[in-house]
Design an enzyme around this catalytic site. Structure first.
Site, PDB file in Angstrom:
ATOM      1  N   ASP A   1      23.511  13.576 111.812  1.00  0.00           N
ATOM      2  CA  ASP A   1      23.820  14.622 110.821  1.00  0.00           C
ATOM      3  C   ASP A   1      22.907  14.504 109.601  1.00  0.00           C
ATOM      4  O   ASP A   1      22.349  13.448 109.318  1.00  0.00           O
ATOM      5  CB  ASP A   1      25.295  14.498 110.401  1.00  0.00           C
ATOM      6  CG  ASP A   1      25.808  15.769 109.748  1.00  0.00           C
ATOM      7  OD1 ASP A   1      25.175  16.838 109.900  1.00  0.00           O
ATOM      8  OD2 ASP A   1      26.848  15.702 109.062  1.00  0.00           O
TER       9      ASP A   1
ATOM     10  N   ASN B   1      28.400  24.734 116.506  1.00  0.00           N
ATOM     11  CA  ASN B   1      27.142  25.031 115.800  1.00  0.00           C
ATOM     12  C   ASN B   1      26.648  26.472 116.033  1.00  0.00           C
ATOM     13  O   ASN B   1      25.733  26.936 115.349  1.00  0.00           O
ATOM     14  CB  ASN B   1      26.038  24.022 116.159  1.00  0.00           C
ATOM     15  CG  ASN B   1      26.241  22.644 115.550  1.00  0.00           C
ATOM     16  OD1 ASN B   1      25.864  21.634 116.120  1.00  0.00           O
ATOM     17  ND2 ASN B   1      26.849  22.574 114.363  1.00  0.00           N
TER      18      ASN B   1
HETATM   19  C1  IPE Z   1      28.015  17.475 114.020  1.00  0.00           C
HETATM   20  O1  IPE Z   1      27.426  17.842 112.833  1.00  0.00           O
HETATM   21  C2  IPE Z   1      27.251  18.045 115.181  1.00  0.00           C
HETATM   22  C3  IPE Z   1      25.926  17.476 115.422  1.00  0.00           C
HETATM   23  C4  IPE Z   1      25.417  16.457 114.792  1.00  0.00           C
HETATM   24  C5  IPE Z   1      25.173  18.099 116.486  1.00  0.00           C
HETATM   25  P1  IPE Z   1      27.890  19.137 112.015  1.00  0.00           P
HETATM   26  O2  IPE Z   1      26.983  19.262 110.854  1.00  0.00           O
HETATM   27  O3  IPE Z   1      27.980  20.300 112.938  1.00  0.00           O
HETATM   28  O4  IPE Z   1      29.374  18.722 111.584  1.00  0.00           O
HETATM   29  P2  IPE Z   1      30.307  19.300 110.424  1.00  0.00           P
HETATM   30  O5  IPE Z   1      30.268  20.805 110.517  1.00  0.00           O
HETATM   31  O6  IPE Z   1      29.755  18.822 109.131  1.00  0.00           O
HETATM   32  O7  IPE Z   1      31.656  18.714 110.711  1.00  0.00           O
HETATM   33  C1  IPE Z   2      22.535  17.819 112.154  1.00  0.00           C
HETATM   34  O1  IPE Z   2      22.061  18.221 110.917  1.00  0.00           O
HETATM   35  C2  IPE Z   2      21.908  18.590 113.296  1.00  0.00           C
HETATM   36  C3  IPE Z   2      22.789  19.604 113.891  1.00  0.00           C
HETATM   37  C4  IPE Z   2      24.069  19.761 113.642  1.00  0.00           C
HETATM   38  C5  IPE Z   2      22.184  20.504 114.858  1.00  0.00           C
HETATM   39  P1  IPE Z   2      22.708  19.433 110.131  1.00  0.00           P
HETATM   40  O2  IPE Z   2      21.952  20.663 110.486  1.00  0.00           O
HETATM   41  O3  IPE Z   2      24.157  19.517 110.355  1.00  0.00           O
HETATM   42  O4  IPE Z   2      22.396  19.027 108.639  1.00  0.00           O
HETATM   43  P2  IPE Z   2      23.356  19.207 107.389  1.00  0.00           P
HETATM   44  O5  IPE Z   2      24.648  18.530 107.732  1.00  0.00           O
HETATM   45  O6  IPE Z   2      23.516  20.668 107.176  1.00  0.00           O
HETATM   46  O7  IPE Z   2      22.643  18.521 106.279  1.00  0.00           O
HETATM   47 MG    MG Z   3      25.771  18.734 109.415  1.00  0.00          MG
END
Ligand code: IPE
Ligand code: IPE
Ligand code: MG
Length: 259
Positions: free
Chosen positions: A37, A85
């Site tokens: 993340d 997502n």
């Molecule tokens: C979890 O991260 C999913 C992945 C790392 C692919 P998110 O960014 O989607 O999680 P939330 O929305 O903060 O819980």
């Molecule tokens: C994790 O990074 C990757 C995916 C969930 C695909 P994020 O895209 O969730 O990054 P933040 O949490 O918005 O910083």
């Molecule tokens: Mg995230």
């Protein structure tokens, strides 16, 4: 880099190297599952578009796979895209799918070279033709491999996995092949996307959130959790070693009493 250099870089860490890193071979996790993340926050903090964070994240993926494989882990599971997502803007979804497709194309040679077994968990139909084609090709290339299993969670959600398992089990009952009284934990495990895989021993989440975001809910019942403030593009081997050192100190009781 010469061919011989490349090969030696892939050799398993020796027991001396493991000891020098202050790790104990007997207390390494068999299976690490990572919630990668913070790509977006990493990019935004630097004035880049979010996708640049995802691109940098791919380099981290490469180095962490190599490191886990050299530590002789049985499995590394990476959360690449959750079933939630799809709530993101269409452009980010598209760019992420394109990046995934490109990653699979580029990584195939590396998967072959490192002898990695390969699995994808998650619902594949919505991923589109390009990503699905590259997943199939990667499965083919890795079919005879015997090393660490690299498991990519793509369009993965634990609740839909459990719903899919419930449907499959109900179908077997309806067809008269399964007695409802015989359904137990093993039946459910055998119908998850992760059937046959060991449960994660350690879950690592980057970027500081204290939640599991629909990741492997059944499988992580007794996993140890480790969260770092670092965003995924900044996560590196030293940070992984720190997590592994911490894991080695944990007293895993599984509901029993400590020895
Ligand atoms: C979890 O991260 C999913 C992945 C790392 C692919 P998110 O960014 O989607 O999680 P939330 O929305 O903060 O819980
Ligand atoms: C994790 O990074 C990757 C995916 C969930 C695909 P994020 O895209 O969730 O990054 P933040 O949490 O918005 O910083
Ligand atoms: Mg995230």
């Amino acid at each position: 880099m010469t061919a011989s250099h490349r090969r030696s870089a892939d050799e398993p860490y020796s027991s001396e190297q493991i000891a020098a890193l202050d790790l104990r071979a007997a207390r390494l996790p068999r299976h690490v599952a990572i919630i990668m993340d913070g790509n977006g926050r990493w990019a935004q903090a630097r004035g880049f578009p979010r996708i640049e964070g995802h691109r940098r994240g791919v380099s981290t993926v490469r180095s962490i796979i190599e490191c886990c494989s050299r530590l002789n882990m049985q499995q590394l599971t990476l959360y690449c895209f959750s079933s939630e997502n799809w709530k993101r803007p269409e452009l980010e979804q598209k760019l992420l799918m394109r990046l995934l497709e490109q990653y699979l194309v580029e990584e195939r040679a590396e998967i072959a070279r490192q002898n990695l077994r390969f699995s994808v968990i998650g619902r594949r139909e919505p991923l589109g033709e390009g990503v699905n084609r590259e997943i199939d090709r990667t499965y083919e290339v890795a079919s005879e491999n015997t090393g660490m299993r690299l498991c990519l969670a793509i369009n993965y959600g634990s609740r839909s996995e459990l719903a899919d398992a419930a449907q499959a089990i109900a179908r077997e009952v309806a067809a008269g092949r399964l007695d409802p009284d015989a359904i137990n934990e093993s039946t459910i495990e055998a119908h998850l996307y992760t059937a046959g895989m060991p449960d994660p021993d350690l879950v690592i989440r980057t970027a500081g959130e204290m939640r599991v975001s629909n990741y492997l809910l059944w499988q992580i019942s007794y996993a140890e959790l480790w969260v770092t403030e670092k965003c995924w593009p900044d996560f590196d081997k030293d940070e992984l070693f720190a997590a592994l050192r911490d894991f080695a100190q944990r007293n895993r009781r599984f509901g029993g009493l400590s020895n």
